[in-house]
Write a protein that holds these residues in place. Structure first.
Motif, PDB file in Angstrom:
ATOM      1  N   ARG A  16      -6.991 -11.028  -3.138  1.00 12.10           N
ATOM      2  CA  ARG A  16      -5.764 -10.403  -3.665  1.00 12.10           C
ATOM      3  C   ARG A  16      -5.843 -10.289  -5.186  1.00 12.10           C
ATOM      4  O   ARG A  16      -5.552  -9.238  -5.770  1.00 12.10           O
ATOM      5  CB  ARG A  16      -4.536 -11.224  -3.255  1.00 12.10           C
ATOM      6  N   LYS A  17      -6.287 -11.361  -5.828  1.00 12.38           N
ATOM      7  CA  LYS A  17      -6.382 -11.349  -7.288  1.00 12.38           C
ATOM      8  C   LYS A  17      -7.486 -10.412  -7.766  1.00 12.38           C
ATOM      9  O   LYS A  17      -7.352  -9.805  -8.831  1.00 12.38           O
ATOM     10  CB  LYS A  17      -6.586 -12.762  -7.812  1.00 12.38           C
ATOM     11  N   GLN A  18      -8.573 -10.293  -6.993  1.00  9.12           N
ATOM     12  CA  GLN A  18      -9.642  -9.364  -7.351  1.00  9.12           C
ATOM     13  C   GLN A  18      -9.125  -7.927  -7.402  1.00  9.12           C
ATOM     14  O   GLN A  18      -9.591  -7.118  -8.199  1.00  9.12           O
ATOM     15  CB  GLN A  18     -10.802  -9.468  -6.362  1.00  9.12           C
ATOM     16  N   LEU A  19      -8.160  -7.632  -6.545  1.00 12.34           N
ATOM     17  CA  LEU A  19      -7.561  -6.295  -6.520  1.00 12.34           C
ATOM     18  C   LEU A  19      -6.353  -6.172  -7.445  1.00 12.34           C
ATOM     19  O   LEU A  19      -5.699  -5.127  -7.486  1.00 12.34           O
ATOM     20  CB  LEU A  19      -7.139  -5.938  -5.082  1.00 12.34           C
ATOM     21  N   GLN A  23       1.624 -10.904  -4.678  1.00 12.81           N
ATOM     22  CA  GLN A  23       1.900 -11.250  -3.280  1.00 12.81           C
ATOM     23  C   GLN A  23       2.814 -10.197  -2.662  1.00 12.81           C
ATOM     24  O   GLN A  23       2.662  -9.849  -1.490  1.00 12.81           O
ATOM     25  CB  GLN A  23       2.541 -12.636  -3.179  1.00 12.81           C
ATOM     26  N   GLU A  24       3.728  -9.664  -3.448  1.00 11.74           N
ATOM     27  CA  GLU A  24       4.643  -8.646  -2.959  1.00 11.74           C
ATOM     28  C   GLU A  24       3.898  -7.372  -2.558  1.00 11.74           C
ATOM     29  O   GLU A  24       4.180  -6.782  -1.510  1.00 11.74           O
ATOM     30  CB  GLU A  24       5.710  -8.315  -4.018  1.00 11.74           C
ATOM     31  N   LYS A  25       2.941  -6.951  -3.395  1.00 10.17           N
ATOM     32  CA  LYS A  25       2.180  -5.731  -3.094  1.00 10.17           C
ATOM     33  C   LYS A  25       1.295  -5.935  -1.870  1.00 10.17           C
ATOM     34  O   LYS A  25       1.171  -5.036  -1.035  1.00 10.17           O
ATOM     35  CB  LYS A  25       1.336  -5.303  -4.295  1.00 10.17           C
ATOM     36  N   LEU A  26       0.658  -7.110  -1.771  1.00 14.88           N
ATOM     37  CA  LEU A  26      -0.153  -7.383  -0.585  1.00 14.88           C
ATOM     38  C   LEU A  26       0.721  -7.382   0.659  1.00 14.88           C
ATOM     39  O   LEU A  26       0.353  -6.801   1.686  1.00 14.88           O
ATOM     40  CB  LEU A  26      -0.888  -8.723  -0.713  1.00 14.88           C
ATOM     41  N   ALA A  30       0.303  -5.064   3.931  1.00 15.26           N
ATOM     42  CA  ALA A  30      -0.007  -5.712   5.211  1.00 15.26           C
ATOM     43  C   ALA A  30       1.179  -5.683   6.170  1.00 15.26           C
ATOM     44  O   ALA A  30       1.110  -6.264   7.247  1.00 15.26           O
ATOM     45  CB  ALA A  30      -0.451  -7.152   4.963  1.00 15.26           C
ATOM     46  N   ASN A  31       2.264  -5.052   5.742  1.00 12.00           N
ATOM     47  CA  ASN A  31       3.476  -4.985   6.562  1.00 12.00           C
ATOM     48  C   ASN A  31       4.015  -6.381   6.886  1.00 12.00           C
ATOM     49  O   ASN A  31       4.263  -6.729   8.041  1.00 12.00           O
ATOM     50  CB  ASN A  31       3.223  -4.179   7.837  1.00 12.00           C
ATOM     51  N   ALA A  32       4.170  -7.178   5.834  1.00 19.46           N
ATOM     52  CA  ALA A  32       4.675  -8.548   5.959  1.00 19.46           C
ATOM     53  C   ALA A  32       5.630  -8.806   4.796  1.00 19.46           C
ATOM     54  O   ALA A  32       5.815  -7.945   3.940  1.00 19.46           O
ATOM     55  CB  ALA A  32       3.512  -9.544   5.922  1.00 19.46           C
ATOM     56  N   ILE A  55      -4.016  -8.261   7.031  1.00 18.81           N
ATOM     57  CA  ILE A  55      -4.225  -8.712   5.653  1.00 18.81           C
ATOM     58  C   ILE A  55      -5.611  -8.284   5.178  1.00 18.81           C
ATOM     59  O   ILE A  55      -5.770  -7.793   4.058  1.00 18.81           O
ATOM     60  CB  ILE A  55      -4.032 -10.241   5.541  1.00 18.81           C
ATOM     61  N   ALA A  56      -6.627  -8.464   6.018  1.00 17.18           N
ATOM     62  CA  ALA A  56      -7.985  -8.053   5.656  1.00 17.18           C
ATOM     63  C   ALA A  56      -8.035  -6.558   5.349  1.00 17.18           C
ATOM     64  O   ALA A  56      -8.633  -6.134   4.356  1.00 17.18           O
ATOM     65  CB  ALA A  56      -8.959  -8.409   6.779  1.00 17.18           C
TER      66      ALA A  56
END
Length: 101
Positions: A16-19, A23-26, A30-32, A55-56
């Motif tokens: 996530r941090k590499q991108l 957490q909100e954007k992930l 990921a539809n979560a 998530i992946a």
């Protein structure tokens, strides 16, 4: 928390941090919910296989990459670096505060 959960949580956070995703954007990708992602990253919740796959996909990695120990090692190095910087900052701030008094 067992090693599998630690590995998953650390790798999700690492990728996530590499991108440069919050957490909100992930969570959005990921539809979560952001709270759900936070619980996973903090090792308080272990997601279902379908959620791990979502998530992946959101992180543009293979599902198995989230269980790769190599990324866990890099994550641990980043944690150590952050702790060192935090400790140095505290020492410097304490020294400056004493000098002002």
């Amino acid at each position: 928390m067992d090693n599998l959960q630690i590995c998953l949580a650390s790798n999700i956070k690492y990728y996530r941090k590499q991108l440069h995703l919050s957490q909100e954007k992930l969570a959005e990708k990921a539809n979560a919910s952001a709270n759900y992602i936070a619980l996973i990253e903090n090792g308080k919740y272990f997601p279902s296989l379908p959620m791990i796959q979502q998530i992946a996909k959101a992180l543009n990695v293979e599902t198995l990459d989230l269980f790769d120990r190599k990324a866990l090692q890099f994550q641990n190095i980043e944690i150590i670096k952050a702790e060192i910087i935090e400790n140095i900052t505290k020492v410097v701030n304490t020294a400056f505060d004493k000098k002002r008094d």
